[in-house]
Motif scaffolding. Structure first.
Motif, PDB file in Angstrom:
ATOM      1  N   LEU A 230     -59.883  -3.994 -61.507  1.00  0.00           N
ATOM      2  CA  LEU A 230     -61.030  -4.661 -62.116  1.00  0.00           C
ATOM      3  C   LEU A 230     -62.343  -4.242 -61.461  1.00  0.00           C
ATOM      4  O   LEU A 230     -63.373  -4.128 -62.127  1.00  0.00           O
ATOM      5  N   GLU A 231     -62.310  -4.018 -60.164  1.00  0.00           N
ATOM      6  CA  GLU A 231     -63.523  -3.572 -59.478  1.00  0.00           C
ATOM      7  C   GLU A 231     -63.993  -2.235 -60.029  1.00  0.00           C
ATOM      8  O   GLU A 231     -65.190  -2.005 -60.206  1.00  0.00           O
ATOM      9  N   GLU A 232     -63.056  -1.350 -60.321  1.00  0.00           N
ATOM     10  CA  GLU A 232     -63.406  -0.055 -60.905  1.00  0.00           C
ATOM     11  C   GLU A 232     -63.858  -0.216 -62.354  1.00  0.00           C
ATOM     12  O   GLU A 232     -64.792   0.458 -62.800  1.00  0.00           O
ATOM     13  N   TYR A 233     -63.226  -1.129 -63.076  1.00  0.00           N
ATOM     14  CA  TYR A 233     -63.594  -1.347 -64.475  1.00  0.00           C
ATOM     15  C   TYR A 233     -65.037  -1.843 -64.592  1.00  0.00           C
ATOM     16  O   TYR A 233     -65.796  -1.379 -65.459  1.00  0.00           O
ATOM     17  N   ILE A 234     -65.420  -2.785 -63.739  1.00  0.00           N
ATOM     18  CA  ILE A 234     -66.772  -3.339 -63.803  1.00  0.00           C
ATOM     19  C   ILE A 234     -67.829  -2.246 -63.640  1.00  0.00           C
ATOM     20  O   ILE A 234     -68.885  -2.284 -64.276  1.00  0.00           O
TER      21      ILE A 234
END
Length: 261
Positions: A230-234
């Protein structure tokens, strides 16, 4: 209990000379996993009389506080936001406020303010703000509570819920539901992980939430991998929204006239 809460809200109106527009449950009861000794987390939005706003000092400064907080006891935790504070936070797509609007446990609602506010939600929802909020909540709680070899059962839900909220935003591009059961149903497929979470949920509700036990690897592995993903997605997400300030100003002025004439 509803009558006790309503009585407290009336006392607040009389003491502070305000009108309560909306009051809801915001804690574990609204999330769908209260334990037998859970307290009541009541949050409300209120409006002052016109004279309060017509002064040279802006609200929120000095003695013109924009929050009302009732001393917490063993059963009740009651606090509220003044309407312009709420609208400013709504403009920023504030996740806690958006959760209030989705609470199924409504203790009080009057006038048209909340219905009109809800109608503007799609115009102000900024997924980045909610994703950062929930992901930071998950990471902080994971770091503090779930990295040891033994953990408290209840702490899993303070990481699971924000992670699943992030997954909902990623999937549906709108405000996630406040109810954990709905998040669980839609965001985790059938299988070992879901079975473990459902079992944990049942135990929390019946009162095992403070038990300290060995960490559950299948849940920890899921949380760790999702937080990294999720950190990469954001970082890849770019969303622009139009400035809703004029509509929110109009709503504030309309509500002021509707309530006080």
């Amino acid at each position: 209990m509803n009558e006790i809460i309503r009585k407290k809200l009336i006392e607040i109106e009389e003491k502070f000379q305000v009108k309560v527009l909306y009051a809801v449950e915001s804690g574990s009861r609204a999330w769908g996993f209260p334990s037998k000794d859970s307290d009541y987390d009541i949050r409300f939005i209120y409006i002052h009389q016109p004279e309060w706003y017509l002064s040279i000092d802006p609200q929120g400064i000095g003695t013109k506080r924009d929050v009302i907080e009732v001393p917490i006891n063993d059963l009740l935790d009651i606090s509220g936001w003044e309407i312009t504070k709420a609208l400013q936070l709504f403009r920023k797509s504030n996740p806690p406020l958006l959760e209030w609007l989705r609470s199924d446990i409504i203790y009080f609602q009057s006038y048209s303010f909340i219905d009109k506010l809800r109608s503007l939600e799609s115009e102000v929802f900024y997924p980045n703000a909610s994703l950062y909020h929930y992901l930071n909540m998950a990471k902080n709680n994971y770091r503090e509570y779930l990295q040891g070899s033994e953990v408290k059962i209840k702490k899993y839900f303070y990481v699971l819920r924000p992670v699943l909220a992030c997954k909902w935003i990623e999937e549906y591009k709108n405000v996630p539901p406040i109810d954990f059961h709905e998040l669980l149903k839609n965001m985790i497929p059938e299988g070992k992980l879901k079975n473990e979470v459902e079992h944990l949920l049942k135990r929390k509700i019946i009162g095992d939430e403070l038990d300290i036990e060995p960490r559950i690897n299948v849940i920890n592995d899921f949380l760790e991998s999702e937080m990294i993903r999720l950190e990469e997605y954001i970082k890849t997400l770019t969303v622009e929204i139009d400035d809703p300030t004029k509509k929110l100003d109009d709503l504030f002025r309309y509500t002021l006239k509707e309530v006080w004439g």
